[in-house]
Scaffold this active site. Structure first.
Site, short mmCIF file in Angstrom:
data_model
loop_
_atom_site.label_atom_id
_atom_site.label_comp_id
_atom_site.label_asym_id
_atom_site.label_seq_id
_atom_site.Cartn_x
_atom_site.Cartn_y
_atom_site.Cartn_z
CE LYS A 46 -3.18 -2.26 3.22
NZ LYS A 46 -3.66 -2.23 4.61
N GLY A 47 2.05 1.17 0.53
CA GLY A 47 2.84 2.36 0.85
C GLY A 47 3.11 3.30 -0.31
CG ASP A 85 6.55 2.94 0.35
OD1 ASP A 85 6.96 1.90 -0.21
OD2 ASP A 85 5.98 2.92 1.45
CG ASP A 131 13.36 -0.85 4.91
OD1 ASP A 131 13.99 0.19 5.13
OD2 ASP A 131 12.20 -1.02 5.28
CE LYS A 146 14.52 3.63 7.09
NZ LYS A 146 13.76 2.84 8.08
NE ARG A 170 -0.84 2.10 5.08
CZ ARG A 170 0.18 1.27 4.83
NH1 ARG A 170 1.22 1.71 4.15
NH2 ARG A 170 0.17 0.03 5.26
C1 PRP Z 1 7.48 -1.76 2.44
C2 PRP Z 1 7.76 -1.00 1.15
C3 PRP Z 1 8.33 -2.07 0.27
C4 PRP Z 1 9.03 -2.99 1.23
C5 PRP Z 1 10.50 -2.68 1.20
O1 PRP Z 1 6.23 -2.37 2.33
O2 PRP Z 1 6.62 -0.43 0.62
O3 PRP Z 1 7.33 -2.77 -0.45
O4 PRP Z 1 8.51 -2.73 2.53
O5 PRP Z 1 11.20 -3.51 2.07
P1 PRP Z 1 12.39 -4.44 1.60
O6 PRP Z 1 13.33 -3.63 0.78
O7 PRP Z 1 12.99 -4.89 2.92
O8 PRP Z 1 11.84 -5.60 0.84
P2 PRP Z 1 5.46 -2.98 3.59
O9 PRP Z 1 5.81 -4.45 3.70
O10 PRP Z 1 5.74 -2.15 4.79
O11 PRP Z 1 3.93 -2.92 3.17
P3 PRP Z 1 2.99 -1.63 2.90
O12 PRP Z 1 3.57 -0.92 1.71
O13 PRP Z 1 1.65 -2.21 2.62
O14 PRP Z 1 3.01 -0.77 4.15
#
Ligand code: PRP
Length: 187
Positions: A47-48, A105, A108, A136, A170
């Site tokens: 969703k982010g 968005d 990580d 990051k 959000r």
């Molecule tokens: C976040 C972001 C990426 C993912 C990145 O999504 O939107 O999809 O984490 O992390 P990574 O590089 O460690 O794989 P999240 O799982 O928080 O879901 P959301 O977007 O629904 O909040």
């Protein structure tokens, strides 16, 4: 700082004005790089990314299509295992015509985008590139460099502009660092 959610923010990391400058810059880069594409597809990872995607698609001036996927990391309870679970897939048969730009968005560990790029290439996409608002690099587990990047940020707990903590924050129009007491009191 006006709303009830603003009070949980320690400080603003990326202001609305800076986000606006970043989306304008990336949209201009996309206009330049995809001007000859016949099917340019912005792929929002829910969703982010939804807020960033919405702003970016309004600033791109070349013809663009949009689509959505939703993924999650498999978890063993406390730690991410690194495996990716597709919760909402792309159900289209025309991937071989599409130049896909995955819109995220934040990066990580890099696992989500590494997996998705491979997945979409294996499914026959004409081309696959990646775009993230925030990066990051300190958190990277797998080697991954996005093609388009808004901003490199330190390893802080950020929320807003699509990014959540426990599904909240959000809708904040900027990116802020969450006060530690907000997440510490929930553990
Ligand atoms: C976040 C972001 C990426 C993912 C990145 O999504 O939107 O999809 O984490 O992390 P990574 O590089 O460690 O794989 P999240 O799982 O928080 O879901 P959301 O977007 O629904 O909040």
């Amino acid at each position: 700082m006006a709303t009830i959610l603003d009070r949980d923010i320690e400080r603003v990391l990326v202001s609305q004005e800076e986000i606006d400058r970043i989306t304008t810059r990336i949209a201009a880069e996309l206009d330049r790089d995809y001007k000859d594409s016949r099917r340019f597809l912005l792929l929002c990872i829910l969703k982010g990314s939804v807020v960033f995607m919405g702003d970016l698609m309004k600033k791109v001036t070349i013809p663009v299509e949009i689509d959505f996927m939703k993924v999650s990391s498999y978890s063993n309870g406390t730690e991410s295992s690194g495996r990716i679970n597709i919760l909402l897939d792309l159900n289209r048969r025309d991937l071989s015509e599409c130049d896909i730009l995955i819109v995220e968005d934040i990066i990580d560990s890099g696992r989500t985008l590494s997996y998705l790029v491979e997945y979409l290439r294996l499914n026959g996409a004409r081309s696959v590139k990646t775009c993230t608002l925030l990066d990051k690099p300190d958190r990277r587990v797998v080697d991954f460099v996005p093609d388009y990047r808004g901003l490199v940020i330190p390893d802080e707990f950020v929320v807003g502009y699509g990014l959540d903590y426990a599904e909240q924050y959000r809708a904040l129009p900027y990116i802020g660092i969450l006060k530690p007491e907000v997440y510490e009191k929930r553990v």
